[in-house]
Scaffold this active site. Sequence first.
Site, mmCIF file in Angstrom:
data_model
loop_
_atom_site.group_PDB
_atom_site.id
_atom_site.type_symbol
_atom_site.label_atom_id
_atom_site.label_comp_id
_atom_site.label_asym_id
_atom_site.label_seq_id
_atom_site.Cartn_x
_atom_site.Cartn_y
_atom_site.Cartn_z
ATOM 1 N N ASN A 171 123.361 43.190 76.619
ATOM 2 C CA ASN A 171 122.889 44.499 76.139
ATOM 3 C C ASN A 171 122.413 44.417 74.689
ATOM 4 O O ASN A 171 122.133 45.440 74.079
ATOM 5 C CB ASN A 171 123.988 45.570 76.282
ATOM 6 C CG ASN A 171 125.164 45.312 75.368
ATOM 7 O OD1 ASN A 171 125.261 44.250 74.753
ATOM 8 N ND2 ASN A 171 126.065 46.273 75.278
ATOM 9 N N THR A 222 125.034 42.293 69.931
ATOM 10 C CA THR A 222 125.051 41.311 68.831
ATOM 11 C C THR A 222 124.062 40.174 69.079
ATOM 12 O O THR A 222 123.779 39.404 68.160
ATOM 13 C CB THR A 222 126.465 40.704 68.622
ATOM 14 O OG1 THR A 222 126.857 40.027 69.826
ATOM 15 C CG2 THR A 222 127.487 41.767 68.278
ATOM 16 N N LYS A 265 134.499 38.043 93.022
ATOM 17 C CA LYS A 265 135.275 38.291 94.258
ATOM 18 C C LYS A 265 134.340 38.675 95.404
ATOM 19 O O LYS A 265 134.448 38.139 96.509
ATOM 20 C CB LYS A 265 136.298 39.391 93.991
ATOM 21 C CG LYS A 265 137.117 39.817 95.195
ATOM 22 C CD LYS A 265 138.269 40.716 94.740
ATOM 23 C CE LYS A 265 138.922 41.412 95.898
ATOM 24 N NZ LYS A 265 138.289 42.704 96.228
ATOM 25 N N TYR A 324 139.994 42.556 69.475
ATOM 26 C CA TYR A 324 139.434 41.328 70.050
ATOM 27 C C TYR A 324 140.531 40.517 70.743
ATOM 28 O O TYR A 324 140.424 40.169 71.913
ATOM 29 C CB TYR A 324 138.794 40.516 68.927
ATOM 30 C CG TYR A 324 138.090 39.245 69.344
ATOM 31 C CD1 TYR A 324 136.912 39.279 70.093
ATOM 32 C CD2 TYR A 324 138.579 37.993 68.948
ATOM 33 C CE1 TYR A 324 136.249 38.108 70.437
ATOM 34 C CE2 TYR A 324 137.920 36.826 69.284
ATOM 35 C CZ TYR A 324 136.749 36.883 70.027
ATOM 36 O OH TYR A 324 136.099 35.724 70.362
ATOM 37 N N LYS A 376 140.994 39.914 74.807
ATOM 38 C CA LYS A 376 140.905 38.577 75.419
ATOM 39 C C LYS A 376 142.209 38.220 76.137
ATOM 40 O O LYS A 376 142.182 37.557 77.184
ATOM 41 C CB LYS A 376 140.583 37.527 74.353
ATOM 42 C CG LYS A 376 139.178 37.637 73.771
ATOM 43 C CD LYS A 376 138.092 37.217 74.749
ATOM 44 C CE LYS A 376 136.727 37.164 74.066
ATOM 45 N NZ LYS A 376 135.650 36.731 74.977
ATOM 46 N N TYR A 408 143.460 38.018 89.364
ATOM 47 C CA TYR A 408 142.439 37.875 90.422
ATOM 48 C C TYR A 408 142.579 36.520 91.113
ATOM 49 O O TYR A 408 142.326 36.410 92.314
ATOM 50 C CB TYR A 408 141.020 38.052 89.846
ATOM 51 C CG TYR A 408 140.529 39.477 89.970
ATOM 52 C CD1 TYR A 408 141.123 40.507 89.252
ATOM 53 C CD2 TYR A 408 139.483 39.793 90.837
ATOM 54 C CE1 TYR A 408 140.683 41.818 89.377
ATOM 55 C CE2 TYR A 408 139.037 41.102 90.969
ATOM 56 C CZ TYR A 408 139.641 42.111 90.240
ATOM 57 O OH TYR A 408 139.201 43.406 90.380
#
Length: 319
Positions: free
Chosen positions: A32, A35, A110, A150, A154, A164
Amino acid sequence: MRILITGAAGFLGSHLCDRLLAEGHEVIGMDNFITGKPSNLAHLVGNERFSFYRHDVSNYIFVPGKVDAVLHFASPASPNPNSPYGYFNLPIQTMKAGALGTHNTLGVAKAHGARYLLASTSEVYGDPTVCPQPEDYPGNVDPIGPRAVYDEAKRFAEALTMAYHRYHGVDTRIARIFNTYGPRMDPDDGRALPNFLKQALLGQPLTVYGDGSQTRSFCYVDDLIEGIVRLLYSDEHLPVNLGSQHEISLLEFAETINRITGNKAGIVFVPEGRSPRDPQRRQPDITRARTILGWEPRISLEEGIQRTIPYFKKVLGLE
Ligand code: NAD
Ligand code: UDP
């Protein structure tokens, strides 16, 4: 493989696109531009194995056609509080990219039965109390500290990735990336190497934050990308540290850059420059990467800086 790379227009993401295209894969980039920059991908326009979606990964992701691998690299990554590109100034976007973006990209993996690789970070160790940091060190992170947006995003991303894997059987990998540098880093993103190299090439004094005694271990981008690709091709599901073992103080790092560039303007200490909870030491234990991936960095700091200089000269308009 047909590979989705989020954060494709960023520093690491764009190098990954190049490397995986060079290996013959088809790459779908997603970004997007919060940065990253379109110019990092400009050379791929017209490549029939490359396509690009401008999309915020915090929102539901739909990719038409099959997907064999998903590499989730989208996230602001600079800790500099003075930089508009730093996660201090993008706190909610950073948490969303790490949390919602990881959830959405895991959902893509998935749904497609694709392998998955998360770009995690040495910041999961926070301000470590052991050095070097092995993967089983649980870290020293303040959940409400200024770096938490941040670090905790993470850490959540790692936990969700393992969930998952364990619960849904998704074929996941986690790269804990330590400080990496090279061409296509944004000279304005506020991290140590872009700041120092820009200042040195403009003949300005290098801004060493604090007293410069804090350490980092800087890895050249080509070495890091080699480690990422080896991890992607491996069957390792536990986190793997990827980074240089050459620990260096920030003062020594600044002196090295001044020496290589011939900058005579020296160094200026900026005591208040260090962000709150700026880690004092950082160096990876890469035993796992050596053993499982047969990987270790090959490019010396001196050579890596030499290879980075032409890019910085170009974007700074110095040649
Ligand atoms: P970067 O800022 O150059 O690249 C990040 C990219 O992600 C940018 O192009 C940005 O526009 C994009 N992005 C951010 N949020 C997004 C969103 N919500 N949707 C879509 N795109 C989004 O930073 P980088 O150094 O290339 O870092 C890439 C990844 O590697 C990050 O996840 C970072 O946490 C991780 N990492 C990097 C380092 C390093 O030293 N470079 C170290 C540890 C971890
Ligand atoms: N730093 C510095 N001068 C600068 C930019 C950064 O001394 O102009 C220091 C910073 O305080 C930190 C180290 O360099 O101790 C590495 O910072 P960077 O932003 O590259 O990333 P970090 O390793 O903290 O995630």
